[in-house]
Design a protein around this motif. Structure first.
Motif, PDB file in Angstrom:
ATOM      1  N   THR A  35       9.128 -28.390  62.329  1.00 53.75           N
ATOM      2  CA  THR A  35      10.427 -28.433  61.660  1.00 53.75           C
ATOM      3  C   THR A  35      10.248 -28.632  60.160  1.00 53.75           C
ATOM      4  N   VAL A  36       9.351 -29.527  59.784  1.00 56.56           N
ATOM      5  CA  VAL A  36       9.082 -29.759  58.362  1.00 56.56           C
ATOM      6  C   VAL A  36       8.500 -28.501  57.724  1.00 56.56           C
ATOM      7  N   LEU A  37       7.612 -27.817  58.438  1.00 55.60           N
ATOM      8  CA  LEU A  37       7.021 -26.584  57.915  1.00 55.60           C
ATOM      9  C   LEU A  37       8.086 -25.510  57.702  1.00 55.60           C
ATOM     10  N   GLN A  38       9.018 -25.416  58.626  1.00 61.26           N
ATOM     11  CA  GLN A  38      10.107 -24.444  58.466  1.00 61.26           C
ATOM     12  C   GLN A  38      10.985 -24.795  57.278  1.00 61.26           C
ATOM     13  N   GLU A  39      11.208 -26.077  57.069  1.00 61.71           N
ATOM     14  CA  GLU A  39      11.988 -26.511  55.909  1.00 61.71           C
ATOM     15  C   GLU A  39      11.242 -26.207  54.605  1.00 61.71           C
ATOM     16  N   ILE A  40       9.921 -26.403  54.625  1.00 60.00           N
ATOM     17  CA  ILE A  40       9.115 -26.072  53.435  1.00 60.00           C
ATOM     18  C   ILE A  40       9.202 -24.572  53.165  1.00 60.00           C
ATOM     19  N   LYS A  72       6.425 -36.878  53.536  1.00 60.79           N
ATOM     20  CA  LYS A  72       5.144 -36.739  52.844  1.00 60.79           C
ATOM     21  C   LYS A  72       3.987 -36.815  53.836  1.00 60.79           C
ATOM     22  N   THR A  73       4.100 -37.711  54.810  1.00 62.16           N
ATOM     23  CA  THR A  73       3.058 -37.838  55.834  1.00 62.16           C
ATOM     24  C   THR A  73       2.947 -36.555  56.651  1.00 62.16           C
ATOM     25  N   HIS A  74       4.095 -36.017  57.051  1.00 62.21           N
ATOM     26  CA  HIS A  74       4.080 -34.759  57.821  1.00 62.21           C
ATOM     27  C   HIS A  74       3.488 -33.623  56.993  1.00 62.21           C
ATOM     28  N   VAL A  75       3.850 -33.564  55.722  1.00 61.48           N
ATOM     29  CA  VAL A  75       3.334 -32.506  54.845  1.00 61.48           C
ATOM     30  C   VAL A  75       1.822 -32.655  54.690  1.00 61.48           C
ATOM     31  N   ALA A  76       1.352 -33.872  54.505  1.00 59.23           N
ATOM     32  CA  ALA A  76      -0.089 -34.104  54.359  1.00 59.23           C
ATOM     33  C   ALA A  76      -0.830 -33.683  55.630  1.00 59.23           C
ATOM     34  N   ARG A  77      -0.290 -33.995  56.794  1.00 63.75           N
ATOM     35  CA  ARG A  77      -0.928 -33.592  58.053  1.00 63.75           C
ATOM     36  C   ARG A  77      -0.914 -32.077  58.219  1.00 63.75           C
ATOM     37  N   LEU A  78       0.185 -31.461  57.793  1.00 66.88           N
ATOM     38  CA  LEU A  78       0.250 -29.988  57.855  1.00 66.88           C
ATOM     39  C   LEU A  78      -0.813 -29.364  56.952  1.00 66.88           C
ATOM     40  N   PHE A  79      -0.981 -29.923  55.763  1.00 62.16           N
ATOM     41  CA  PHE A  79      -2.003 -29.409  54.859  1.00 62.16           C
ATOM     42  C   PHE A  79      -3.383 -29.493  55.495  1.00 62.16           C
ATOM     43  N   GLU A  80      -3.673 -30.613  56.144  1.00 63.69           N
ATOM     44  CA  GLU A  80      -4.966 -30.785  56.813  1.00 63.69           C
ATOM     45  C   GLU A  80      -5.134 -29.767  57.935  1.00 63.69           C
ATOM     46  N   GLY A 103      -5.388 -26.260  56.551  1.00 61.83           N
ATOM     47  CA  GLY A 103      -6.446 -26.057  55.556  1.00 61.83           C
ATOM     48  C   GLY A 103      -5.883 -25.612  54.221  1.00 61.83           C
ATOM     49  N   ALA A 104      -4.781 -26.224  53.816  1.00 59.88           N
ATOM     50  CA  ALA A 104      -4.108 -25.843  52.577  1.00 59.88           C
ATOM     51  C   ALA A 104      -4.174 -26.985  51.575  1.00 59.88           C
ATOM     52  N   LYS A 105      -4.051 -26.617  50.285  1.00 59.38           N
ATOM     53  CA  LYS A 105      -4.053 -27.619  49.231  1.00 59.38           C
ATOM     54  C   LYS A 105      -2.675 -27.784  48.615  1.00 59.38           C
ATOM     55  N   ARG A 106      -1.833 -26.785  48.774  1.00 62.75           N
ATOM     56  CA  ARG A 106      -0.472 -26.862  48.242  1.00 62.75           C
ATOM     57  C   ARG A 106       0.500 -26.181  49.193  1.00 62.75           C
ATOM     58  N   ARG A 107       1.773 -26.330  48.907  1.00 57.83           N
ATOM     59  CA  ARG A 107       2.815 -25.817  49.796  1.00 57.83           C
ATOM     60  C   ARG A 107       2.714 -24.308  50.007  1.00 57.83           C
ATOM     61  N   THR A 108       2.488 -23.580  48.942  1.00 56.79           N
ATOM     62  CA  THR A 108       2.433 -22.112  49.071  1.00 56.79           C
ATOM     63  C   THR A 108       1.270 -21.688  49.959  1.00 56.79           C
ATOM     64  N   ASP A 109       0.144 -22.383  49.838  1.00 57.64           N
ATOM     65  CA  ASP A 109      -0.994 -22.067  50.715  1.00 57.64           C
ATOM     66  C   ASP A 109      -0.632 -22.332  52.177  1.00 57.64           C
ATOM     67  N   ALA A 110       0.044 -23.447  52.425  1.00 61.35           N
ATOM     68  CA  ALA A 110       0.436 -23.790  53.792  1.00 61.35           C
ATOM     69  C   ALA A 110       1.400 -22.761  54.363  1.00 61.35           C
ATOM     70  N   ILE A 111       2.361 -22.339  53.562  1.00 58.92           N
ATOM     71  CA  ILE A 111       3.327 -21.339  54.033  1.00 58.92           C
ATOM     72  C   ILE A 111       2.629 -20.014  54.308  1.00 58.92           C
ATOM     73  N   GLY A 165       1.586 -16.500  62.147  1.00 53.40           N
ATOM     74  CA  GLY A 165       2.808 -16.214  62.887  1.00 53.40           C
ATOM     75  C   GLY A 165       3.545 -17.441  63.339  1.00 53.40           C
ATOM     76  N   ILE A 166       3.287 -18.571  62.677  1.00 51.55           N
ATOM     77  CA  ILE A 166       3.954 -19.805  63.064  1.00 51.55           C
ATOM     78  C   ILE A 166       5.372 -19.858  62.509  1.00 51.55           C
ATOM     79  N   VAL A 167       5.552 -19.393  61.290  1.00 51.12           N
ATOM     80  CA  VAL A 167       6.890 -19.299  60.682  1.00 51.12           C
ATOM     81  C   VAL A 167       7.145 -17.854  60.302  1.00 51.12           C
ATOM     82  N   SER A 168       8.416 -17.506  60.232  1.00 52.36           N
ATOM     83  CA  SER A 168       8.761 -16.119  59.894  1.00 52.36           C
ATOM     84  C   SER A 168       8.809 -15.929  58.392  1.00 52.36           C
TER      85      SER A 168
END
Length: 137
Positions: free
Chosen positions: A82-87, A108-116, A119-127, A134-137
């Motif tokens: 859900t947090v990833l979709q919001e990002i 912030k905790t959820h975002v940090a775990r998503l980055f881990e 394997g991303a360093k910033r939001r755009t990399d994670a998206i 294929g996790i988010v559209s």
């Protein structure tokens, strides 16, 4: 008397039919080119309608499943998803926290775990990584 009326009517009908046939023959000979053009135009009209309806038919988009295999392999929880979709929608941590009724620190905790996990360093990399998988559209 009835027989004479019937015979007279039959003769008039036959005469009318013969005159109409002759008129049709004259019309067909005099305007044969126009008739052929009309028939060809009619065929193209039918073809255009058929092709147009097939091309303009609205197709239902395939339902997006979010690639559950990739989510399970990475260990992304439903809340993190859900947090990833919001990002991906372009929201900030404060906006996400307000939408999900949690504190900004939790986001912030959820975002940090998503980055881990991604394997991303910033939001755009994670998206981008989530879209590749294929996790988010």
């Amino acid at each position: 008397m009835k027989r004479q009326v019937f015979l007279y009517g039959a003769l008039l009908a036959a005469g009318t039919l013969a005159l109409q046939w002759l008129d049709y023959q004259r019309l067909a000979r005099a305007h044969s080119g126009d008739i052929f053009v009309f028939l060809i135009a009619l065929a193209f009209l039918g073809l255009g309608i058929t092709v147009g309806t097939r091309l303009a038919r609205t197709r239902r988009p395939a339902t997006f499943d979010g690639n559950p295999k990739a989510r399970d392999a990475l260990g992304i929880s439903p809340r993190e998803l859900t947090v990833l979709q919001e990002i991906a929608a372009g929201r900030s941590n404060k906006e996400i926290a307000a939408n999900l009724n949690v504190s900004p620190n939790t986001v912030k905790t959820h975002v940090a775990r998503l980055f881990e996990k991604l394997g991303a360093k910033r939001r755009t990399d994670a998206i981008n990584r989530a879209r590749e998988l294929g996790i988010v559209s």
